[in-house]
Scaffold this motif. Structure first.
Motif, PDB file in Angstrom:
ATOM      1  N   VAL A  64       0.630  -1.195   0.161  1.00  0.00           N
ATOM      2  CA  VAL A  64       0.194  -0.211  -0.139  1.00  0.00           C
ATOM      3  C   VAL A  64       1.009   0.235  -0.133  1.00  0.00           C
ATOM      4  CG1 VAL A  64      -1.692   1.533   1.238  1.00  0.00           C
ATOM      5  CG2 VAL A  64      -2.266  -1.147   1.446  1.00  0.00           C
ATOM      6  N   ARG A  65       1.471   2.412  -1.315  1.00  0.00           N
ATOM      7  CA  ARG A  65       1.691   3.190  -0.815  1.00  0.00           C
ATOM      8  C   ARG A  65       0.538   4.011  -0.223  1.00  0.00           C
ATOM      9  NH1 ARG A  65       5.796   4.586  -4.964  1.00  0.00           N
ATOM     10  NH2 ARG A  65       5.118   5.916  -3.454  1.00  0.00           N
ATOM     11  N   HIS A  66       1.008   5.397   0.273  1.00  0.00           N
ATOM     12  CA  HIS A  66       0.654   6.462   1.021  1.00  0.00           C
ATOM     13  C   HIS A  66       1.713   7.771   0.588  1.00  0.00           C
ATOM     14  CE1 HIS A  66      -0.166   8.757   4.924  1.00  0.00           C
ATOM     15  NE2 HIS A  66      -1.100   8.109   4.038  1.00  0.00           N
ATOM     16  N   TRP A  67       1.095   8.777   0.500  1.00  0.00           N
ATOM     17  CA  TRP A  67       1.370  10.112  -0.108  1.00  0.00           C
ATOM     18  C   TRP A  67       0.437  11.271   0.850  1.00  0.00           C
ATOM     19  CZ3 TRP A  67      -0.362   6.788  -3.653  1.00  0.00           C
ATOM     20  CH2 TRP A  67       0.929   6.162  -4.263  1.00  0.00           C
ATOM     21  N   LEU A  68       1.291  12.100   1.540  1.00  0.00           N
ATOM     22  CA  LEU A  68       0.764  13.427   2.290  1.00  0.00           C
ATOM     23  C   LEU A  68       0.310  14.624   1.590  1.00  0.00           C
ATOM     24  CD1 LEU A  68       3.690  13.525   4.789  1.00  0.00           C
ATOM     25  CD2 LEU A  68       2.062  12.449   5.063  1.00  0.00           C
ATOM     26  N   GLY A  69      -1.009  14.651   1.970  1.00  0.00           N
ATOM     27  CA  GLY A  69      -1.967  15.645   0.723  1.00  0.00           C
ATOM     28  C   GLY A  69      -1.149  16.986   1.286  1.00  0.00           C
ATOM     29  N   THR A  70      -1.071  17.907   0.004  1.00  0.00           N
ATOM     30  CA  THR A  70      -0.268  18.946   0.090  1.00  0.00           C
ATOM     31  C   THR A  70      -1.494  20.218  -1.409  1.00  0.00           C
ATOM     32  OG1 THR A  70       0.859  18.627  -2.568  1.00  0.00           O
ATOM     33  CG2 THR A  70       2.086  17.977   0.264  1.00  0.00           C
ATOM     34  N   GLY A  71      -2.466  19.389  -1.701  1.00  0.00           N
ATOM     35  CA  GLY A  71      -3.607  20.114  -2.242  1.00  0.00           C
ATOM     36  C   GLY A  71      -4.051  19.688  -3.379  1.00  0.00           C
ATOM     37  N   LEU A  72      -5.763  20.650  -3.271  1.00  0.00           N
ATOM     38  CA  LEU A  72      -6.905  19.718  -4.274  1.00  0.00           C
ATOM     39  C   LEU A  72      -7.690  20.614  -4.852  1.00  0.00           C
ATOM     40  CD1 LEU A  72      -8.208  16.885  -4.019  1.00  0.00           C
ATOM     41  CD2 LEU A  72      -9.955  18.517  -2.615  1.00  0.00           C
ATOM     42  N   SER A  73      -8.657  19.859  -6.089  1.00  0.00           N
ATOM     43  CA  SER A  73      -9.230  20.903  -6.239  1.00  0.00           C
ATOM     44  C   SER A  73     -10.108  20.291  -7.597  1.00  0.00           C
ATOM     45  CB  SER A  73      -7.852  21.760  -8.208  1.00  0.00           C
ATOM     46  OG  SER A  73      -8.763  21.824  -8.838  1.00  0.00           O
ATOM     47  N   ARG A  74     -11.294  20.933  -7.169  1.00  0.00           N
ATOM     48  CA  ARG A  74     -12.225  20.225  -7.397  1.00  0.00           C
ATOM     49  C   ARG A  74     -12.183  21.285  -8.574  1.00  0.00           C
ATOM     50  NH1 ARG A  74     -13.147  21.529  -2.494  1.00  0.00           N
ATOM     51  NH2 ARG A  74     -13.341  19.721  -1.279  1.00  0.00           N
ATOM     52  N   GLY A  75     -13.234  20.026  -9.355  1.00  0.00           N
ATOM     53  CA  GLY A  75     -13.237  20.668 -11.137  1.00  0.00           C
ATOM     54  C   GLY A  75     -14.236  20.930 -11.346  1.00  0.00           C
ATOM     55  N   PRO A  76     -15.164  21.309 -12.553  1.00  0.00           N
ATOM     56  CA  PRO A  76     -16.331  21.593 -12.633  1.00  0.00           C
ATOM     57  C   PRO A  76     -17.797  20.489 -12.969  1.00  0.00           C
ATOM     58  CG  PRO A  76     -15.488  21.884 -14.658  1.00  0.00           C
ATOM     59  CD  PRO A  76     -14.263  22.142 -13.262  1.00  0.00           C
ATOM     60  N   PHE A  77     -16.379  19.629 -12.846  1.00  0.00           N
ATOM     61  CA  PHE A  77     -17.384  18.507 -13.691  1.00  0.00           C
ATOM     62  C   PHE A  77     -17.849  17.410 -12.838  1.00  0.00           C
ATOM     63  CE2 PHE A  77     -18.026  13.822 -14.039  1.00  0.00           C
ATOM     64  CZ  PHE A  77     -18.959  13.584 -15.511  1.00  0.00           C
ATOM     65  N   ARG A  78     -19.159  17.475 -11.849  1.00  0.00           N
ATOM     66  CA  ARG A  78     -19.938  17.175 -10.558  1.00  0.00           C
ATOM     67  C   ARG A  78     -20.208  15.633 -11.632  1.00  0.00           C
ATOM     68  NH1 ARG A  78     -16.242  18.535  -7.757  1.00  0.00           N
ATOM     69  NH2 ARG A  78     -16.769  17.084  -7.127  1.00  0.00           N
ATOM     70  N   ALA A 123      -8.450  16.552  -8.315  1.00  0.00           N
ATOM     71  CA  ALA A 123      -7.451  16.893  -9.016  1.00  0.00           C
ATOM     72  C   ALA A 123      -6.400  17.010  -7.344  1.00  0.00           C
ATOM     73  CB  ALA A 123      -6.471  18.612  -9.790  1.00  0.00           C
ATOM     74  N   ALA A 124      -5.905  15.963  -7.141  1.00  0.00           N
ATOM     75  CA  ALA A 124      -4.652  15.977  -6.144  1.00  0.00           C
ATOM     76  C   ALA A 124      -3.318  16.185  -6.151  1.00  0.00           C
ATOM     77  CB  ALA A 124      -4.966  15.069  -4.790  1.00  0.00           C
ATOM     78  N   VAL A 125      -2.602  16.751  -5.620  1.00  0.00           N
ATOM     79  CA  VAL A 125      -1.508  16.453  -5.781  1.00  0.00           C
ATOM     80  C   VAL A 125      -0.549  16.100  -3.675  1.00  0.00           C
ATOM     81  CG1 VAL A 125       0.957  18.296  -5.328  1.00  0.00           C
ATOM     82  CG2 VAL A 125      -0.961  18.253  -7.409  1.00  0.00           C
ATOM     83  N   ALA A 126       0.072  14.916  -4.406  1.00  0.00           N
ATOM     84  CA  ALA A 126       0.512  14.696  -3.133  1.00  0.00           C
ATOM     85  C   ALA A 126       1.761  14.130  -2.981  1.00  0.00           C
ATOM     86  CB  ALA A 126      -0.053  12.972  -2.476  1.00  0.00           C
ATOM     87  N   VAL A 127       2.621  14.128  -1.700  1.00  0.00           N
ATOM     88  CA  VAL A 127       3.966  13.468  -1.376  1.00  0.00           C
ATOM     89  C   VAL A 127       4.228  13.131  -0.830  1.00  0.00           C
ATOM     90  CG1 VAL A 127       6.017  14.637  -1.183  1.00  0.00           C
ATOM     91  CG2 VAL A 127       4.678  16.035  -1.732  1.00  0.00           C
ATOM     92  N   ASP A 128       5.106  11.973  -0.829  1.00  0.00           N
ATOM     93  CA  ASP A 128       5.724  10.712  -0.580  1.00  0.00           C
ATOM     94  C   ASP A 128       7.236  11.199  -0.125  1.00  0.00           C
ATOM     95  OD1 ASP A 128       7.114   8.213   0.752  1.00  0.00           O
ATOM     96  OD2 ASP A 128       6.507   6.564  -0.981  1.00  0.00           O
ATOM     97  N   PRO A 129       7.338  11.602   1.262  1.00  0.00           N
ATOM     98  CA  PRO A 129       8.671  12.170   1.493  1.00  0.00           C
ATOM     99  C   PRO A 129      10.436  11.073   2.022  1.00  0.00           C
ATOM    100  CG  PRO A 129       7.081  12.338   3.451  1.00  0.00           C
ATOM    101  CD  PRO A 129       6.516  11.371   2.347  1.00  0.00           C
ATOM    102  N   SER A 130       9.254   9.762   2.220  1.00  0.00           N
ATOM    103  CA  SER A 130      10.250   8.739   2.540  1.00  0.00           C
ATOM    104  C   SER A 130      11.284   8.809   0.951  1.00  0.00           C
ATOM    105  CB  SER A 130      10.068   7.666   2.951  1.00  0.00           C
ATOM    106  OG  SER A 130       8.901   6.780   2.105  1.00  0.00           O
ATOM    107  N   ARG A 131       9.764   8.964   0.078  1.00  0.00           N
ATOM    108  CA  ARG A 131      10.816   8.338  -1.083  1.00  0.00           C
ATOM    109  C   ARG A 131      11.083  10.052  -1.830  1.00  0.00           C
ATOM    110  NH1 ARG A 131       8.572   3.239  -4.076  1.00  0.00           N
ATOM    111  NH2 ARG A 131       8.299   1.765  -2.510  1.00  0.00           N
ATOM    112  N   TRP A 132      10.744  11.145  -1.267  1.00  0.00           N
ATOM    113  CA  TRP A 132      10.368  12.273  -1.903  1.00  0.00           C
ATOM    114  C   TRP A 132       9.872  12.323  -3.597  1.00  0.00           C
ATOM    115  CZ3 TRP A 132       9.736  15.353   0.964  1.00  0.00           C
ATOM    116  CH2 TRP A 132      11.093  16.226   2.069  1.00  0.00           C
TER     117      TRP A 132
END
Length: 191
Positions: free
Chosen positions: A89-103, A142-151
């Motif tokens: 199981v891969r895991h990343w710390l969330g750093t940003g999120l965007s909700r698009g217009p498509f619902r 859309a989301a951006v996240a980082v795994d700081p153990s692997r950068w």
């Protein structure tokens, strides 16, 4: 926010109808899971959309670590492990999120992971990635996240149809979307 994904690579001749049926029968079980922002039930099928393998690769955005833990230590994940073996199981710390217009319900997803070079300031790279979250009429989330153990920097997006031309990353089909607390995930930068 926490991002999480595991991938189960299946034999080249595997009947992906088995996975589609599994998702049709069980996907709704997380439609109201506490702490879950979203779970995208993702597949790749060998020979489609450039996929070299058959793969079942659910992707999660968790609102709370308690929600994530209750899933990982609960009956759903234990059942998956019993049927396919326990995946990494891969895991990343969330750093940003965007909700698009498509619902509506997204039909495709892209996931791009890149290693941050040693000479790169991770804070600047993350800031740039969050600032470049896609703005497109077909975007769901859309989301951006980082795994700081692997950068490693992760970019993930859900789309109304095929991903826009030039959108980098591995392409998936979405079989189901559970999004009980998506609206409770904060948009924008997460620090």
């Amino acid at each position: 926010m926490h991002a999480m994904q595991y991938a189960i690579t299946l034999p080249a001749d595997y009947d992906m109808g088995i996975i589609r049926k599994r998702v049709a029968d069980k996907g709704h079980l997380l439609d109201d899971h506490p702490g879950l922002g979203l779970k995208a039930y993702l597949v790749r099928e060998r020979g489609q959309d450039g996929a070299p393998v058959n793969e079942y690769a659910p992707f999660y955005l968790w609102r709370t670590p308690e929600g994530m833990n209750s899933f990982l230590w609960g009956p759903g994940f234990r059942g998956l492990g019993a049927d396919f073996g326990r995946p990494v199981v891969r895991h990343w710390l969330g750093t940003g999120l965007s909700r698009g217009p498509f619902r509506g319900t997204p039909v495709t997803a892209t996931r791009h992971v890149e290693r941050l070079p040693e000479n790169t300031d991770p804070a600047e790279a993350v800031e740039a990635a969050v600032g470049a979250l896609p703005d497109h009429p077909a975007l769901h989330t859309a989301a951006v996240a980082v795994d700081p153990s692997r950068w490693e920097l992760l970019r993930f997006a859900l789309w109304a149809g095929p991903a826009p031309a030039g959108e980098p990353g591995t392409r998936y089909r979405v079989l189901h979307l559970s999004a009980p607390e998506l609206d409770r995930l904060p948009a924008g930068r997460h620090w």
